[in-house]
Scaffold this active site. Structure first.
Site, PDB file in Angstrom:
ATOM      1  N   TRP A 154       1.043  -0.995  -0.215  1.00  0.00           N
ATOM      2  CA  TRP A 154       0.277  -0.047   0.173  1.00  0.00           C
ATOM      3  C   TRP A 154       0.775   1.385   0.152  1.00  0.00           C
ATOM      4  O   TRP A 154       0.829   2.032  -0.275  1.00  0.00           O
ATOM      5  CB  TRP A 154      -1.523  -0.127   1.524  1.00  0.00           C
ATOM      6  CG  TRP A 154      -1.756  -1.498   1.455  1.00  0.00           C
ATOM      7  CD1 TRP A 154      -1.994  -2.591   1.817  1.00  0.00           C
ATOM      8  CD2 TRP A 154      -3.177  -1.771   0.183  1.00  0.00           C
ATOM      9  NE1 TRP A 154      -3.078  -2.646   1.364  1.00  0.00           N
ATOM     10  CE2 TRP A 154      -3.474  -2.682  -0.125  1.00  0.00           C
ATOM     11  CE3 TRP A 154      -3.509  -0.751  -1.505  1.00  0.00           C
ATOM     12  CZ2 TRP A 154      -4.374  -2.977  -0.764  1.00  0.00           C
ATOM     13  CZ3 TRP A 154      -3.892  -0.967  -1.633  1.00  0.00           C
ATOM     14  CH2 TRP A 154      -5.164  -2.223  -1.938  1.00  0.00           C
ATOM     15  N   ASP A 204      -2.144   6.741   6.204  1.00  0.00           N
ATOM     16  CA  ASP A 204      -2.521   5.586   5.611  1.00  0.00           C
ATOM     17  C   ASP A 204      -3.273   4.397   6.778  1.00  0.00           C
ATOM     18  O   ASP A 204      -2.649   4.321   7.068  1.00  0.00           O
ATOM     19  CB  ASP A 204      -2.205   4.659   4.848  1.00  0.00           C
ATOM     20  CG  ASP A 204      -3.562   3.997   4.087  1.00  0.00           C
ATOM     21  OD1 ASP A 204      -4.459   4.248   4.646  1.00  0.00           O
ATOM     22  OD2 ASP A 204      -2.982   2.783   3.307  1.00  0.00           O
ATOM     23  N   LYS A 240     -12.354  -1.628   6.215  1.00  0.00           N
ATOM     24  CA  LYS A 240     -11.928  -2.665   7.139  1.00  0.00           C
ATOM     25  C   LYS A 240     -12.144  -2.871   8.176  1.00  0.00           C
ATOM     26  O   LYS A 240     -12.822  -4.063   9.022  1.00  0.00           O
ATOM     27  CB  LYS A 240     -10.437  -2.501   6.892  1.00  0.00           C
ATOM     28  CG  LYS A 240      -9.737  -2.951   5.531  1.00  0.00           C
ATOM     29  CD  LYS A 240      -9.797  -3.333   4.901  1.00  0.00           C
ATOM     30  CE  LYS A 240      -8.883  -3.272   3.283  1.00  0.00           C
ATOM     31  NZ  LYS A 240      -8.380  -2.494   2.817  1.00  0.00           N
TER      32      LYS A 240
END
Ligand SMILES: *Cc1c(COP(=O)(O)O)cnc(C)c1O
Length: 358
Positions: free
Chosen positions: A101, A168, A194
């Site tokens: 990511w 993030d 999530k």
């Protein structure tokens, strides 16, 4: 059929109490005779829900009016591009590379041809730990991913740079208290799917002075300032996603808030890591000190046994345990909504699997 125990990495488990409340008011919101999905995002009913959700986020993270709380679309993935586009100021943007990511975020910095630097990386050891991160005082921003969903690594403590910190937090959003001042957080974001509800909204918390760096050449819909001025209503927002997110916020409150949630998360993770570490059958991927409380990546002695494990687990009502294709092996995602009892059941299954296959 009864509900399974869901260890999926994302989209993932949502508290049953939240699903049941949404079901109860699905066709008739608060007795008003309509579904929340059926009314204007500019009407009084949605406006109140929307502003309440923002207020709850502010309360959980203890942030003031110097930050804007935005509910956007396009996922964390759009943020990879939107961040340099809005807050790069002509100096150096610094990145810590801790997995897929962050690699994707770095790629977007490269595409925009900004001056960026990767100041820390654990790529040489397949991202099995969080490296030491030191951002320059005068960097435009320092970028990290607080929880690396695939590898199961997490910053036990965020860096506290002099430059604005960009985080993030897609896979550990609202899992623990974060001191925005101490870590000099300039931008904190994550998709809801999530740890905080269904897919559809991206929560972006941005310091207003940072957002005002944006240049005139940036398209209007891609500017944070556009959504700050419009309270995230510059275009129609995903109203149902915001509604579900708000229900999750209420549920977190009911659990006792972020500190209480974090304490439960620590217990859940400890149960799994202790079992793995005390066995000579299972092996955890992440190094101690960097281990995620959200995603536990591990493996049995062989890929074949991993496959049998996943199948048998499914037959026993446990889903989502296959590791990410990049890493292989197994992964138990134990987000806020996964109960200690579910983790206990998984631990018992793991012991039995080791006994019969070890
Ligand atoms: C899932 C994930 C993303 C990507 O999210 P999308 O909503 O699919 O764009 C980014 N970062 C992290 C840490 C993630 O877990």
């Amino acid at each position: 059929m009864s509900r399974v125990l869901n260890f999926s990495a994302g989209p993932s488990a949502i508290p049953l109490a939240v699903l049941e409340r949404a079901q109860a008011e699905f066709t008739n919101y608060h007795g008003l005779g309509f579904s929340i999905m059926e009314v204007s995002h500019r009407g009084k009913v949605f406006e109140e829900l929307h502003n309440n959700a923002i207020a709850k986020v502010r309360e959980f993270y203890n942030i003031g009016d110097d930050y804007a709380v935005l509910f956007l679309q396009g996922g964390a993935t759009l943020q990879f591009a939107q961040i340099p586009l809005n807050i790069y100021a002509g100096g150096v943007a610094e990145y810590a590379n801790t997995g897929v990511w962050t690699q994707k975020a770095i790629k977007e910095a490269k595409i925009q041809n900004i001056n960026y630097k990767v100041v820390a990386s654990s790529e040489d050891v397949k991202f099995d730990h969080i490296p030491e991160v030191n951002f320059s005082d005068d960097a435009d921003y320092g970028y990290i991913c607080s929880n690396n969903t695939i590898y199961g690594t997490q910053y036990s403590r965020l860096p506290s740079p002099k430059c604005p910190l960009v985080v993030d937090s897609s896979s550990d959003l609202l899992s623990r208290e974060i001191d925005f001042k101490a870590h000099n957080i300039g931008l904190f974001y994550g998709g809801a799917q999530k740890n905080a509800g269904p897919a559809g909204i991206t929560i972006v918390i941005v310091k207003k002075d940072l957002a005002s760096r944006v240049k005139d050449s940036v398209p209007t819909p891609l500017r944070y300032t556009t959504q700050i001025e419009a309270n995230s209503l510059a275009n129609t927002p995903p109203t149902f996603g915001i509604y579900m997110f708000d229900l999750v916020l209420d549920w977190i409150k009911d659990q006792g808030g972020l500190n209480a949630i974090n304490a439960i998360n620590e217990q859940k993770a400890a149960a799994l890591y202790d079992l793995i570490d005390s066995s000579d059958f299972y092996k955890a991927f992440a190094k101690p000190g960097s281990r995620s409380l959200m995603n536990v990546s591990f493996a049995t002695p062989s890929a074949e046994l991993d496959g049998i494990f996943v199948k048998l687990a499914e037959q026993n009502g446990m889903i989502g345990l296959k590791g990410h294709r990049i890493l292989g092996g197994l992964r138990a995602s134990i987000y806020n909504a996964v109960t200690p009892q579910s983790v206990q059941t998984l631990c018992e299954f793991m012991k039995e699997f080791q006994r019969t296959h070890g």
